[in-house]
Design an enzyme around this catalytic site. Structure first.
Site, PDB file in Angstrom:
ATOM      1  N   PHE A 150       7.324  -0.743   4.298  1.00 51.84           N
ATOM      2  CA  PHE A 150       8.138  -1.370   5.070  1.00 51.84           C
ATOM      3  C   PHE A 150       7.884  -2.878   5.288  1.00 51.84           C
ATOM      4  O   PHE A 150       8.757  -3.623   5.901  1.00 51.84           O
ATOM      5  CB  PHE A 150       7.829  -0.702   6.540  1.00 51.84           C
ATOM      6  CG  PHE A 150       6.636  -1.215   7.192  1.00 51.84           C
ATOM      7  CD1 PHE A 150       6.661  -2.264   7.916  1.00 51.84           C
ATOM      8  CD2 PHE A 150       5.599  -0.224   7.083  1.00 51.84           C
ATOM      9  CE1 PHE A 150       5.295  -2.420   8.474  1.00 51.84           C
ATOM     10  CE2 PHE A 150       4.280  -0.683   7.912  1.00 51.84           C
ATOM     11  CZ  PHE A 150       4.326  -1.803   8.385  1.00 51.84           C
ATOM     12  N   LYS A 174      13.978   3.212  -3.855  1.00 54.99           N
ATOM     13  CA  LYS A 174      13.906   4.045  -2.906  1.00 54.99           C
ATOM     14  C   LYS A 174      13.273   2.875  -1.585  1.00 54.99           C
ATOM     15  O   LYS A 174      11.882   2.770  -1.520  1.00 54.99           O
ATOM     16  CB  LYS A 174      13.099   5.219  -3.027  1.00 54.99           C
ATOM     17  CG  LYS A 174      13.131   6.580  -1.930  1.00 54.99           C
ATOM     18  CD  LYS A 174      12.612   6.150  -0.275  1.00 54.99           C
ATOM     19  CE  LYS A 174      11.435   6.150  -0.337  1.00 54.99           C
ATOM     20  NZ  LYS A 174      11.207   5.905   1.097  1.00 54.99           N
ATOM     21  N   GLU A 177      11.650   4.084   4.625  1.00 57.11           N
ATOM     22  CA  GLU A 177      12.565   4.675   5.370  1.00 57.11           C
ATOM     23  C   GLU A 177      12.525   4.177   7.094  1.00 57.11           C
ATOM     24  O   GLU A 177      13.361   4.406   8.122  1.00 57.11           O
ATOM     25  CB  GLU A 177      12.211   6.524   5.669  1.00 57.11           C
ATOM     26  CG  GLU A 177      10.793   6.844   6.547  1.00 57.11           C
ATOM     27  CD  GLU A 177       9.708   6.571   5.141  1.00 57.11           C
ATOM     28  OE1 GLU A 177       9.831   6.033   4.484  1.00 57.11           O
ATOM     29  OE2 GLU A 177       8.767   7.240   5.638  1.00 57.11           O
ATOM     30  N   SER A 227       0.626   2.123   1.054  1.00 51.39           N
ATOM     31  CA  SER A 227      -0.772   2.508   1.502  1.00 51.39           C
ATOM     32  C   SER A 227      -1.604   3.082   0.119  1.00 51.39           C
ATOM     33  O   SER A 227      -0.954   3.849  -0.821  1.00 51.39           O
ATOM     34  CB  SER A 227      -0.885   3.398   2.697  1.00 51.39           C
ATOM     35  OG  SER A 227      -0.276   4.685   2.202  1.00 51.39           O
ATOM     36  N   CYS A 282      -0.336  -7.040   2.897  1.00 51.70           N
ATOM     37  CA  CYS A 282      -1.520  -6.649   2.075  1.00 51.70           C
ATOM     38  C   CYS A 282      -2.461  -7.781   1.796  1.00 51.70           C
ATOM     39  O   CYS A 282      -3.467  -7.538   1.074  1.00 51.70           O
ATOM     40  CB  CYS A 282      -0.959  -5.956   0.728  1.00 51.70           C
ATOM     41  SG  CYS A 282      -0.255  -6.848  -0.356  1.00 51.70           S
ATOM     42  N   GLU A 376      -8.256  -0.960   6.688  1.00 58.42           N
ATOM     43  CA  GLU A 376      -7.075  -1.556   7.013  1.00 58.42           C
ATOM     44  C   GLU A 376      -6.334  -1.442   8.318  1.00 58.42           C
ATOM     45  O   GLU A 376      -5.998  -0.262   8.715  1.00 58.42           O
ATOM     46  CB  GLU A 376      -5.953  -1.223   5.783  1.00 58.42           C
ATOM     47  CG  GLU A 376      -4.786  -1.972   5.789  1.00 58.42           C
ATOM     48  CD  GLU A 376      -3.934  -1.802   4.741  1.00 58.42           C
ATOM     49  OE1 GLU A 376      -3.695  -0.727   4.511  1.00 58.42           O
ATOM     50  OE2 GLU A 376      -3.197  -2.874   4.195  1.00 58.42           O
TER      51      GLU A 376
HETATM   52  P1  NAD Z   1       3.275   3.964   2.910  1.00 57.20           P
HETATM   53  O1  NAD Z   1       2.501   4.225   2.145  1.00 57.20           O
HETATM   54  O2  NAD Z   1       3.609   4.807   4.282  1.00 57.20           O
HETATM   55  O3  NAD Z   1       4.924   4.000   2.555  1.00 57.20           O
HETATM   56  C1  NAD Z   1       5.239   3.469   1.271  1.00 57.20           C
HETATM   57  C2  NAD Z   1       6.318   4.165   0.706  1.00 57.20           C
HETATM   58  O4  NAD Z   1       5.831   5.711   0.315  1.00 57.20           O
HETATM   59  C3  NAD Z   1       7.509   4.441   1.567  1.00 57.20           C
HETATM   60  O5  NAD Z   1       8.621   4.242   0.816  1.00 57.20           O
HETATM   61  C4  NAD Z   1       7.296   5.833   2.133  1.00 57.20           C
HETATM   62  O6  NAD Z   1       8.570   6.571   2.259  1.00 57.20           O
HETATM   63  C5  NAD Z   1       6.732   6.625   1.008  1.00 57.20           C
HETATM   64  N1  NAD Z   1       5.744   7.772   1.526  1.00 57.20           N
HETATM   65  C6  NAD Z   1       5.046   7.572   2.648  1.00 57.20           C
HETATM   66  N2  NAD Z   1       4.231   8.821   2.936  1.00 57.20           N
HETATM   67  C7  NAD Z   1       4.535   9.535   1.629  1.00 57.20           C
HETATM   68  C8  NAD Z   1       4.070  10.630   1.228  1.00 57.20           C
HETATM   69  N3  NAD Z   1       3.049  11.396   1.869  1.00 57.20           N
HETATM   70  N4  NAD Z   1       4.464  11.273  -0.056  1.00 57.20           N
HETATM   71  C9  NAD Z   1       5.346  10.490  -0.930  1.00 57.20           C
HETATM   72  N5  NAD Z   1       5.746   9.128  -0.366  1.00 57.20           N
HETATM   73  C10 NAD Z   1       5.356   8.878   0.800  1.00 57.20           C
HETATM   74  O7  NAD Z   1       3.321   2.482   3.271  1.00 57.20           O
HETATM   75  P2  NAD Z   1       3.952   1.340   4.322  1.00 57.20           P
HETATM   76  O8  NAD Z   1       3.446   1.999   5.786  1.00 57.20           O
HETATM   77  O9  NAD Z   1       5.463   1.487   4.374  1.00 57.20           O
HETATM   78  O10 NAD Z   1       3.417   0.136   4.080  1.00 57.20           O
HETATM   79  C11 NAD Z   1       2.118  -0.562   4.402  1.00 57.20           C
HETATM   80  C12 NAD Z   1       1.236  -0.331   3.380  1.00 57.20           C
HETATM   81  O11 NAD Z   1       1.667  -0.941   2.156  1.00 57.20           O
HETATM   82  C13 NAD Z   1      -0.400  -1.004   3.567  1.00 57.20           C
HETATM   83  O12 NAD Z   1      -1.093  -0.071   3.298  1.00 57.20           O
HETATM   84  C14 NAD Z   1      -0.194  -2.184   2.782  1.00 57.20           C
HETATM   85  O13 NAD Z   1      -1.361  -2.864   2.394  1.00 57.20           O
HETATM   86  C15 NAD Z   1       0.478  -1.565   1.705  1.00 57.20           C
HETATM   87  N6  NAD Z   1       1.200  -2.791   0.892  1.00 57.20           N
HETATM   88  C16 NAD Z   1       0.623  -3.014  -0.438  1.00 57.20           C
HETATM   89  C17 NAD Z   1       0.893  -4.117  -1.309  1.00 57.20           C
HETATM   90  C18 NAD Z   1       0.347  -4.468  -2.525  1.00 57.20           C
HETATM   91  O14 NAD Z   1       0.873  -5.250  -3.135  1.00 57.20           O
HETATM   92  N7  NAD Z   1      -0.850  -3.799  -2.578  1.00 57.20           N
HETATM   93  C19 NAD Z   1       1.975  -4.970  -0.633  1.00 57.20           C
HETATM   94  C20 NAD Z   1       2.863  -4.501   0.485  1.00 57.20           C
HETATM   95  C21 NAD Z   1       2.371  -3.382   1.129  1.00 57.20           C
END
Ligand code: NAD
Length: 485
Positions: A150, A174, A177, A227, A282, A376
């Site tokens: 997000f 994708k 959401e 994450s 991140c 984090e």
């Molecule tokens: P998230 O992991 O909750 O969601 C990321 C994606 O995974 C979304 O599209 C979501 O729909 C999907 N998702 C969520 N839960 C899932 C599950 N149980 N099974 C399958 N798919 C699932 O992350 P977020 O809250 O949207 O974003 C923040 C996180 O992203 C932070 O941890 C941040 O550090 C990380 N991030 C990392 C980088 C990087 O380059 N390493 C860059 C941006 C964000």
């Protein structure tokens, strides 16, 4: 509801999602209802894959010099619509307008790199034996998928879209959401730029559709950003289904501050790093490790933090749950004996009383065992840990399971070099608060901040989005009999 019911984008058209399961999208700025997001089903994904597969036949055969023409036009369209895209991004994500502008500017830079790909992906050729040559070329994989978080509704999708498509793949993306709106606008711009139908597709939803993507036999590769817990799950599931996968996870970035660091510049960099995008990056500074006498720098950080004002130059965090989570971390640290020097809890922004705001927060005397030191937080919070020596500071950084970024602030080149060598992170900063490599250098962390080989942007991404074809060719009869007969 301003934007109504969101749709998938398949085969160059917005199409209704075949599901009644919906998620409500509200703006983090003021809690206003923005849209209703139906969650795509496996049947929706099948349609997207089928469209992408058909498109791949001709797109992959289009010479790369022609393919990138789309991205020259797309770059111009991003420039033309930057204000509108930034407005939409802020509305759904909560970041400030200038942060959203910077996000689109980064998309432009990412697109410029994609436009340069024809100059970079030339293959190799060599006469390996009399009249016999070996040649290599990088060919696209087929239908690929990208799953994004997000915190950057437009930039993270553009880490993958231009490179994957310019290299000849057809993509299914994708969006998060939580922020599904910006990508719909990107679909229209790609269409206006002349991208053939089916090359770029969007499916909406959450975990269910992510799992369907990981399982789909028609998808060759999956890139994921989010994450760590979900990155691990996606990496295991996609590779378990024999797909290529690169999954970027969460982060806990350490900034090591030495007493000789330039106070003003250091404080300004650290404050901007920890509070930019409300700490939801991140690459955000999350833990500062002060080595020795750094009180004069901490004072300046606190002074800088006073200039970071929620609702003005500090955006909202993504939702109320995030606000509560961040505030819980601060309270727990306080209860465990840390000192809250600047307190961002219980912030209310006049006129945006329903917004999810957390003010900048500086926590001192944090010990390495506290949750704010290890986990984090993903909010505008910096946890300060004090050490006597640089080796102690590095040991704390090295003990983190993550490894996205680490920075050192000093005027001593030897000390900086020592940190560059010994920090366990993929992206290192010297006197830089947010050490994001710029194109053509690639972006990617280490340890539990990334699973898979290579990086997601820049030159390193080329290997991920292509496979190498090796041909050995003999045309000339005069080459006769040799060991390559
Ligand atoms: P998230 O992991 O909750 O969601 C990321 C994606 O995974 C979304 O599209 C979501 O729909 C999907 N998702 C969520 N839960 C899932 C599950 N149980 N099974 C399958 N798919 C699932 O992350 P977020 O809250 O949207 O974003 C923040 C996180 O992203 C932070 O941890 C941040 O550090 C990380 N991030 C990392 C980088 C990087 O380059 N390493 C860059 C941006 C964000």
């Amino acid at each position: 509801m301003k934007y109504g019911r969101i749709e998938n984008y398949i085969n160059g058209e917005f199409v209704p999602v075949q599901s009644e399961r919906t998620i409500t999208i509200t703006s983090p700025i003021n809690g206003v209802l923005l849209a209703e997001l139906p969650c795509s089903t496996k049947a929706d994904l099948d349609n997207a894959v089928a469209a992408a597969k058909i498109a791949f036949t001709s797109w992959s055969k289009t010479p790369i010099k022609e393919r990138v023409q789309v991205f020259y036009r797309y770059k111009s369209l991003l420039e033309k619509h930057i204000q509108e895209l930034a407005g939409l991004g802020s509305e759904e994500n909560g970041k400030t307008h200038s942060e959203s502008i910077a996000e689109i500017e980064k998309c432009i830079e990412l697109t410029e790199f994609a436009c340069s790909l024809p100059q970079i992906v030339t293959g190799e050729i060599l006469e390996v034996s009399k009249g016999v040559e070996c040649r290599t070329e990088k060919v696209p994989l087929g239908v690929v998928a990208s799953i994004v978080p997000f915190n950057f509704p437009t930039m993270v999708p553009n880490w993958t879209i231009p490179n994957a498509i310019a290299l000849g793949n057809c993509i299914i993306i994708k969006p998060s959401e939580k922020v599904p709106l910006s990508l719909g606008r990107i679909a229209k711009l790609l269409q206006e730029a002349g991208l053939p139908k089916g090359v770029f597709n969007i499916v909406q939803g959450d975990a269910e559709i992510v799992n369907a993507i990981c399982d789909h036999p028609g998808i060759e590769a999956v890139s994921f950003v989010g994450s760590t817990k979900v990155a691990q799950h996606v990496y295991r599931r996609a590779t378990g289904n024999l797909k290529r996968c690169l999954a970027l996870g969460g982060a806990k970035n350490h900034l090591l501050v030495l007493p000789d660091a330039i106070p003003g510049m250091t404080a300004q960099n650290i404050t901007a790093s920890m509070s930019g995008c409300a700490g939801q990056r991140c690459m955000a500074a999350s833990a500062m490790v002060g080595v020795g006498a750094v009180d004069h720098i901490i004072e300046k950080i606190c002074a800088e933090a006073q200039n970071v004002v929620p609702g003005e130059n500090l955006g909202a965090v993504i939702n109320k749950e995030a606000k509560e989570r961040i505030e819980r971390y601060i309270t727990e640290a306080e209860e465990q004996g840390a000192r809250i020097l600047v307190d961002g809890r219980n912030v209310v922004v006049a006129g945006s009383e329903n917004g999810s705001y957390v003010g900048p927060t500086v926590i001192d005397y944090v010990t390495p065992d506290m949750a704010v030191a290890k986990e984090e937080i993903f909010g505008p919070v910096i946890s300060i840990i004090r050490t006597k020596t640089l080796d102690e500071a590095l040991a704390i950084e090295n003990a983190s399971p993550y490894g996205n970024a680490a920075s050192v602030f000093t005027q001593n080149g030897g000390a900086a070099r020592y940190v560059m060598e010994h920090a366990s992170a993929g992206m290192i900063g010297v006197n830089i608060g947010v050490p994001v490599p710029r194109e053509p250098f690639s972006f990617g962390g280490w340890n539990e901040s990334k699973f898979g080989v290579g990086d997601i942007t820049g030159k390193s991404s080329i290997e991920f989005w292509t496979k190498l074809k090796k041909s050995t060719i003999k045309w000339n009869p005069e080459s006769g009999l040799n060991w390559m007969s």
